[in-house]
Scaffold this motif. Structure first.
Motif, PDB file in Angstrom:
ATOM      1  N   THR A   1       0.832  -1.198   0.000  1.00 57.23           N
ATOM      2  CA  THR A   1       0.000   0.000   0.000  1.00 57.23           C
ATOM      3  C   THR A   1       0.865   1.247   0.000  1.00 57.23           C
ATOM      4  N   SER A   2       0.370   2.269  -0.694  1.00 55.33           N
ATOM      5  CA  SER A   2       1.084   3.548  -0.716  1.00 55.33           C
ATOM      6  C   SER A   2       0.334   4.548   0.149  1.00 55.33           C
ATOM      7  N   THR A   3       1.057   5.426   0.785  1.00 56.58           N
ATOM      8  CA  THR A   3       0.467   6.436   1.661  1.00 56.58           C
ATOM      9  C   THR A   3       0.248   7.724   0.880  1.00 56.58           C
ATOM     10  N   VAL A   4      -0.959   8.236   0.931  1.00 54.88           N
ATOM     11  CA  VAL A   4      -1.254   9.508   0.268  1.00 54.88           C
ATOM     12  C   VAL A   4      -0.693  10.635   1.121  1.00 54.88           C
ATOM     13  N   PRO A   5       0.098  11.557   0.548  1.00 62.01           N
ATOM     14  CA  PRO A   5       0.660  12.654   1.336  1.00 62.01           C
ATOM     15  C   PRO A   5      -0.439  13.506   1.960  1.00 62.01           C
ATOM     16  N   ALA A   6      -0.122  14.104   3.087  1.00 60.63           N
ATOM     17  CA  ALA A   6      -1.078  14.973   3.772  1.00 60.63           C
ATOM     18  C   ALA A   6      -1.413  16.189   2.912  1.00 60.63           C
ATOM     19  N   VAL A   7      -2.578  16.756   3.176  1.00 60.58           N
ATOM     20  CA  VAL A   7      -3.011  17.953   2.447  1.00 60.58           C
ATOM     21  C   VAL A   7      -2.157  19.141   2.876  1.00 60.58           C
TER      22      VAL A   7
ATOM     23  N   ILE B   1      -1.876  26.120   2.830  1.00 60.81           N
ATOM     24  CA  ILE B   1      -1.306  27.274   2.133  1.00 60.81           C
ATOM     25  C   ILE B   1      -0.906  28.401   3.079  1.00 60.81           C
ATOM     26  N   LEU B   2      -1.275  28.300   4.359  1.00 64.09           N
ATOM     27  CA  LEU B   2      -0.851  29.307   5.335  1.00 64.09           C
ATOM     28  C   LEU B   2       0.267  28.818   6.240  1.00 64.09           C
ATOM     29  N   SER B   3       0.804  27.636   5.971  1.00 68.73           N
ATOM     30  CA  SER B   3       1.841  27.077   6.839  1.00 68.73           C
ATOM     31  C   SER B   3       3.209  27.630   6.473  1.00 68.73           C
ATOM     32  N   ALA B   4       4.121  27.558   7.448  1.00 69.94           N
ATOM     33  CA  ALA B   4       5.495  27.975   7.212  1.00 69.94           C
ATOM     34  C   ALA B   4       6.165  27.090   6.167  1.00 69.94           C
ATOM     35  N   GLU B   5       5.831  25.806   6.168  1.00 70.28           N
ATOM     36  CA  GLU B   5       6.414  24.877   5.184  1.00 70.28           C
ATOM     37  C   GLU B   5       6.004  25.262   3.765  1.00 70.28           C
ATOM     38  N   PHE B   6       4.751  25.635   3.611  1.00 69.80           N
ATOM     39  CA  PHE B   6       4.280  26.038   2.287  1.00 69.80           C
ATOM     40  C   PHE B   6       4.987  27.315   1.844  1.00 69.80           C
ATOM     41  N   ALA B   7       5.097  28.290   2.744  1.00 69.60           N
ATOM     42  CA  ALA B   7       5.748  29.558   2.399  1.00 69.60           C
ATOM     43  C   ALA B   7       7.196  29.350   1.999  1.00 69.60           C
ATOM     44  N   ALA B   8       7.869  28.394   2.646  1.00 65.33           N
ATOM     45  CA  ALA B   8       9.271  28.141   2.337  1.00 65.33           C
ATOM     46  C   ALA B   8       9.443  27.451   0.992  1.00 65.33           C
ATOM     47  N   ASP B   9       8.510  26.578   0.620  1.00 62.05           N
ATOM     48  CA  ASP B   9       8.647  25.800  -0.615  1.00 62.05           C
ATOM     49  C   ASP B   9       7.270  25.447  -1.170  1.00 62.05           C
ATOM     50  N   PRO B  10       6.612  26.390  -1.814  1.00 60.39           N
ATOM     51  CA  PRO B  10       5.281  26.085  -2.339  1.00 60.39           C
ATOM     52  C   PRO B  10       5.301  25.073  -3.484  1.00 60.39           C
ATOM     53  N   TYR B  11       6.410  24.990  -4.221  1.00 58.40           N
ATOM     54  CA  TYR B  11       6.420  24.152  -5.415  1.00 58.40           C
ATOM     55  C   TYR B  11       6.326  22.663  -5.086  1.00 58.40           C
ATOM     56  N   THR B  12       6.934  22.248  -3.984  1.00 61.11           N
ATOM     57  CA  THR B  12       6.766  20.861  -3.546  1.00 61.11           C
ATOM     58  C   THR B  12       5.323  20.600  -3.146  1.00 61.11           C
ATOM     59  N   ALA B  13       4.723  21.565  -2.465  1.00 61.37           N
ATOM     60  CA  ALA B  13       3.310  21.439  -2.084  1.00 61.37           C
ATOM     61  C   ALA B  13       2.412  21.416  -3.313  1.00 61.37           C
ATOM     62  N   TYR B  14       2.735  22.219  -4.314  1.00 61.03           N
ATOM     63  CA  TYR B  14       1.932  22.240  -5.540  1.00 61.03           C
ATOM     64  C   TYR B  14       1.901  20.860  -6.199  1.00 61.03           C
ATOM     65  N   GLN B  15       3.042  20.196  -6.204  1.00 59.19           N
ATOM     66  CA  GLN B  15       3.094  18.861  -6.810  1.00 59.19           C
ATOM     67  C   GLN B  15       2.178  17.896  -6.067  1.00 59.19           C
ATOM     68  N   VAL B  16       2.215  17.941  -4.737  1.00 59.50           N
ATOM     69  CA  VAL B  16       1.343  17.089  -3.934  1.00 59.50           C
ATOM     70  C   VAL B  16      -0.115  17.409  -4.220  1.00 59.50           C
TER      71      VAL B  16
ATOM     72  N   ARG C   1      -1.501  18.831  -6.965  1.00 59.16           N
ATOM     73  CA  ARG C   1      -1.911  18.420  -8.310  1.00 59.16           C
ATOM     74  C   ARG C   1      -2.131  16.920  -8.389  1.00 59.16           C
ATOM     75  N   GLU C   2      -1.226  16.149  -7.776  1.00 59.98           N
ATOM     76  CA  GLU C   2      -1.270  14.696  -7.918  1.00 59.98           C
ATOM     77  C   GLU C   2      -2.300  14.039  -7.008  1.00 59.98           C
ATOM     78  N   HIS C   3      -2.459  14.555  -5.790  1.00 56.67           N
ATOM     79  CA  HIS C   3      -3.256  13.840  -4.786  1.00 56.67           C
ATOM     80  C   HIS C   3      -4.451  14.628  -4.239  1.00 56.67           C
ATOM     81  N   HIS C   4      -4.391  15.961  -4.265  1.00 53.78           N
ATOM     82  CA  HIS C   4      -5.444  16.775  -3.649  1.00 53.78           C
ATOM     83  C   HIS C   4      -5.804  17.949  -4.561  1.00 53.78           C
ATOM     84  N   PRO C   5      -6.367  17.660  -5.739  1.00 58.33           N
ATOM     85  CA  PRO C   5      -6.619  18.741  -6.702  1.00 58.33           C
ATOM     86  C   PRO C   5      -7.726  19.699  -6.284  1.00 58.33           C
ATOM     87  N   LEU C   6      -8.545  19.290  -5.309  1.00 59.72           N
ATOM     88  CA  LEU C   6      -9.590  20.178  -4.790  1.00 59.72           C
ATOM     89  C   LEU C   6      -9.567  20.093  -3.267  1.00 59.72           C
ATOM     90  N   ILE C   7      -9.229  21.210  -2.624  1.00 56.67           N
ATOM     91  CA  ILE C   7      -9.064  21.239  -1.171  1.00 56.67           C
ATOM     92  C   ILE C   7      -9.998  22.291  -0.589  1.00 56.67           C
TER      93      ILE C   7
END
Length: 406
Positions: free
Chosen positions: A2-8, A11-26, A28-34
């Protein structure tokens, strides 16, 4: 297995602000509507969905009633149908064709030249602080025919309004400062608008005051709101784009040298920067009826946060999307500055950015003059600086060393 789906991503987190492009990939691939509770909006990230949100009539701009109107007043972005087309036709001629080339190119050239002259022989510069944040605002102030001694006021107002628009977390102090700025800007500009109606000149403000279509003219309030919008939209897109274009070119020396040898490639470098690292990463829309998108249904009246930065790196739209390449064949250069563009940085369709050609002209002139004045450009710290921002994004500082060429 089994594969684990990455967490949602948030967009207001420090992790997102530091690197939005990694979050964008997640996304697009796993959570296209949040559904994002803190901003009370649905977040979409795939190119096909963002394109629909910008082009289809069911997606309205009613969100601007609360997002923009409190700080700008009612703007052209909130209008639809005949009202929108009439007002767009009132302002658009000043930003394209003969008016742009004959009236305002000399203004653009002079403002860029003056700023470059101040550091031309130094051999080093912070391109953000000494050039990019000042150039487009100074151009707009001069285009409007306003006093040069007021440049400082406009820089302060611009910063305050952008803070209001970027305030996704709802900071009350930032909101209050934006509202104060609206009042100050209105007190400043409305008397000047009334004077230009009576005593028109050869400036953009006079053109707006006297433009007429089928007996329709813009009111004082509408002109003030448009100028406020122009100050922020025109300044924000262009100042961050200048910094990002130069950053991307210096980080890719072969492409930098290609542009240096052929200034006609500046437009391609700007278009690729709009795709690869757009100045504005989020634009909102509000559907008038339920709409099905990737991942589910958005209910009528809900806000949709369209992630431009994610859409423009969607591998379903572009080959090798995380690589900066001014020669990429899947970015349509012929339409890059039109409503039919195949990137989303200027929106698409009926609300395509009316100032796109002004921004292109400023970039072509500004980057061209910078390259003519600066040889052997390198990062002062040996590496590209980080980007900052969530709603808008660019380096806060771009320290460069160079060899003066003249």
């Amino acid at each position: 297995m089994t594969s684990t789906v990455p967490a949602v991503p948030d967009i207001l987190s420090a992790e997102f602000a530091a690197d939005p492009y990694t979050a964008y990939q997640v996304m697009r691939e796993h959570h296209p509507l949040i559904w994002h509770e803190a901003t009370q909006s649905y977040v979409i990230s795939r190119y096909a969905d963002v394109e629909r949100a910008f082009k289809e009539a069911v997606f309205t701009s009613r969100n601007y009633d609360w997002q923009l109107e409190p700080v700008h007043g009612r703007t052209i972005l909130q209008m639809d149908g005949r009202e929108h087309s009439t007002h767009r036709n009132l302002v658009a001629p000043a930003f394209r064709g003969r008016d742009l080339m004959n009236k305002f190119v000399p203004v653009i050239e002079e403002n860029s030249r003056v700023l470059i002259e101040a550091f031309r022989t130094d051999g080093e510069v912070d391109l953000v602080g000494q050039y990019a944040t000042r150039f487009p605002i100074n151009v707009i102030v001069d285009m409007l025919g306003l006093p040069k001694e007021d440049h400082g006021h406009f820089h302060r107002w611009y910063t305050s309004i952008m803070g209001f628009l970027s305030n996704l977390s709802g900071d009350e102090q930032v909101t209050a400062e934006g509202l104060r700025t609206k009042a100050e800007f209105e007190d400043y500009l409305v008397p000047i608008i009334r004077d230009r109606r009576a005593n028109p000149g050869d400036d953009l403000l006079s053109t707006l005051c006297n433009a007429e279509i089928d007996g329709v003219r813009m009111s004082d309030e509408e002109i003030k709101a448009f100028c406020s919008l122009l100050l922020t939209a025109g300044g924000e897109t262009t100042d961050k784009a200048i910094a990002s274009v130069v950053l991307n070119l210096v980080a890719n020396p072969e492409q930098l040298e290609a542009v240096r040898a052929d200034h006609s490639l500046i437009a391609a470098a700007f278009a690729e920067t709009l795709r690869f690292a757009p100045p504005v990463h989020m634009i909102m829309r509000q559907p008038s009826e339920d709409v099905e998108l990737s991942g589910g249904v958005v209910e009528a009246g809900r806000t949709v946060t369209c992630l431009i930065g994610a859409a423009n790196r969607d591998p379903a739209q572009y080959a090798d999307p995380d690589r900066f390449d001014i020669f990429r064949p899947d970015l349509d250069q012929g339409r890059a500055y039109t409503a039919g563009a195949n990137h989303t940085a200027f929106c698409l369709g009926r609300h395509f950015c009316v100032g796109a050609m002004l921004a292109k002209t400023e970039l072509e002139i500004g980057i061209g003059q910078l390259l003519d004045a600066m040889g052997d450009i390198r990062f002062a710290d040996g590496a590209p600086p980080p980007e900052y921002g969530v709603f808008t994004r660019a380096p806060q500082s771009l320290r460069l060393t160079f060899t003066p060429t003249r």
